[in-house]
Design an enzyme around this catalytic site. Structure first.
Site, PDB file in Angstrom:
ATOM      1  CB  SER A 275      -0.906  -0.052   1.168  1.00 20.15           C
ATOM      2  OG  SER A 275      -2.014  -0.764   0.813  1.00 20.15           O
TER       3      SER A 275
ATOM      4  CE  LYS B 249      -4.035   0.861  -1.150  1.00 21.50           C
ATOM      5  NZ  LYS B 249      -4.642   0.335   0.207  1.00 21.50           N
TER       6      LYS B 249
ATOM      7  CE1 TYR C 203      -4.432   1.056   4.127  1.00 19.83           C
ATOM      8  CE2 TYR C 203      -3.187   0.076   5.828  1.00 19.83           C
ATOM      9  CZ  TYR C 203      -3.332   0.356   4.529  1.00 19.83           C
ATOM     10  OH  TYR C 203      -2.361   0.025   3.625  1.00 19.83           O
TER      11      TYR C 203
ATOM     12  CB  VAL D 282       0.029  -6.165   3.992  1.00 17.89           C
ATOM     13  CG1 VAL D 282      -1.286  -5.313   4.663  1.00 17.89           C
ATOM     14  CG2 VAL D 282      -0.200  -6.220   2.709  1.00 17.89           C
TER      15      VAL D 282
HETATM   16  N1  GLN Z   1      -2.058  -5.650  -2.249  1.00 17.92           N
HETATM   17  C1  GLN Z   1      -2.517  -5.242  -0.899  1.00 17.92           C
HETATM   18  C2  GLN Z   1      -3.808  -5.378  -0.777  1.00 17.92           C
HETATM   19  O1  GLN Z   1      -4.961  -4.815  -1.738  1.00 17.92           O
HETATM   20  C3  GLN Z   1      -2.186  -3.866  -0.186  1.00 17.92           C
HETATM   21  C4  GLN Z   1      -2.862  -3.682   1.128  1.00 17.92           C
HETATM   22  C5  GLN Z   1      -1.740  -3.147   2.141  1.00 17.92           C
HETATM   23  O2  GLN Z   1      -0.572  -3.067   1.814  1.00 17.92           O
HETATM   24  N2  GLN Z   1      -2.639  -2.621   3.134  1.00 17.92           N
HETATM   25  O3  GLN Z   1      -4.808  -6.126  -0.193  1.00 17.92           O
END
Ligand code: GLN
Length: 302
Positions: free
Chosen positions: A62, A65, A238, A256
């Site tokens: 993420s 992002k 989050y 993650v």
């Molecule tokens: N590729 C992961 C997902 O879409 C990324 C999520 C994350 O890093 N929180 O679930």
């Protein structure tokens, strides 16, 4: 710089590792070494501190992002991006679709999966994955960033939830075309391999309002860097963003794969790798580590 403070912070992070677990919903991520921890610091006067596993490659997940958000703000413009995706914290898990389905015609923010899939759809006609990977190398000051195909394939084989979100977005007219392509672009961006050091570099570029700390070259519009940092502060962790802001007060984005990227404005980029995660999917070592640093070095934004 007092290296002992960083070593002590590292130890504080290490203590929390047994309380977390590596992500397994993307099976390939389950292979990470739970006890790994790396802390990389890059300061405005060019100093670096690297402690632990700072050269280990792991996927951005993420954290990508914020790369995609920056790219979309550069190529599509503020109004076009924020017409499709909001800028409010959601209070829901990163992969939730409940609020989007029931209460909203726009994803809450670009840091949750629904928002990032929307950003990917905006980028599709403007930038290819290869362009975005190059942009990631540029702003992370890291030529060695590669695509981790094993992680990509592993996620694509277990992507039902994100696919459901993408089709929900299509049903609401938020993604207008290229729903599968948006899903694939988003997942590819999540699968770029970085190190804690590359994240510290990117943090420093954001801290310097988009400037390369060595050459002074403007890599990102300063306004874009300001928006990205603000969204990191309010939404980067989050549904843990509020408590993190109170306790740590340093804009941070998690992934993650175990990565954390933090920005101490004007002063410091911090990259962390620790794949043992808390229940919200954030690196569990990160909070005690950064909370200690924030207190000792007076880094809280307020
Ligand atoms: N590729 C992961 C997902 O879409 C990324 C999520 C994350 O890093 N929180 O679930």
């Amino acid at each position: 710089m007092n290296i002992e403070i960083f070593e002590k912070a590292f130890e504080k992070g290490k203590e929390a590792i047994p309380l977390g677990n590596v992500a397994t919903y993307i099976p390939e991520l389950g292979k990470a070494g739970k006890n790994s921890l790396g802390l990389s610091i890059y300061t405005d006067d060019g100093q670096r501190i690297n402690i632990g596993d700072t050269q280990t490659r792991f996927t951005m997940q993420s954290i990508s992002k914020i790369v995609s958000l920056a790219a979309a703000l550069e190529v599509c413009g503020f109004d076009n991006v924020f017409e499709k995706v909001g800028m409010e914290p959601s209070g829901e898990a990163f992969n939730s679709l409940v609020e989007l389905d029931l209460n909203s015609n726009r994803p809450f923010n670009p840091m949750i999966n629904s928002g990032a899939l929307t950003v990917a759809s905006l980028l599709l006609p403007k930038m290819s994955f290869l362009d975005l990977a190059d942009y990631t190398r540029l702003i992370c000051l890291d030529e060695e960033i590669t695509f981790n195909e094993a992680v990509y394939k592993s996620e694509m084989a277990n992507v039902s939830r994100n696919r459901a979100i993408a089709y929900l977005l299509e049903s609401k007219g938020i993604i207008e075309n290229g729903v599968e392509e948006s899903l694939s672009l988003y997942t590819k961006m999540c699968s770029l391999n970085v190190t804690a050091e590359s994240l510290a570099n990117f943090g420093m570029v954001l801290a310097l309002e988009g400037k390369n700390p060595v050459s002074g070259e403007q890599l990102m519009n300063p306004k874009v860097a300001q928006i990205v940092k603000t969204i990191m502060l309010t939404c980067g962790m989050y549904d843990g963003s509020g408590e993190f802001a109170v306790r740590v007060g340093i804009p941070t984005k998690s992934g993650v794969g175990g990565g954390l990227l933090s920005v101490v404005d004007k002063k410091m980029g911090i990259g962390i790798y620790g794949p043992s995660l808390d229940e919200k999917g954030n690196c569990i070592a990160g909070r005690p580590l950064l909370e200690y640093l924030s207190k000792e070095l007076n880094l809280h934004i307020l």
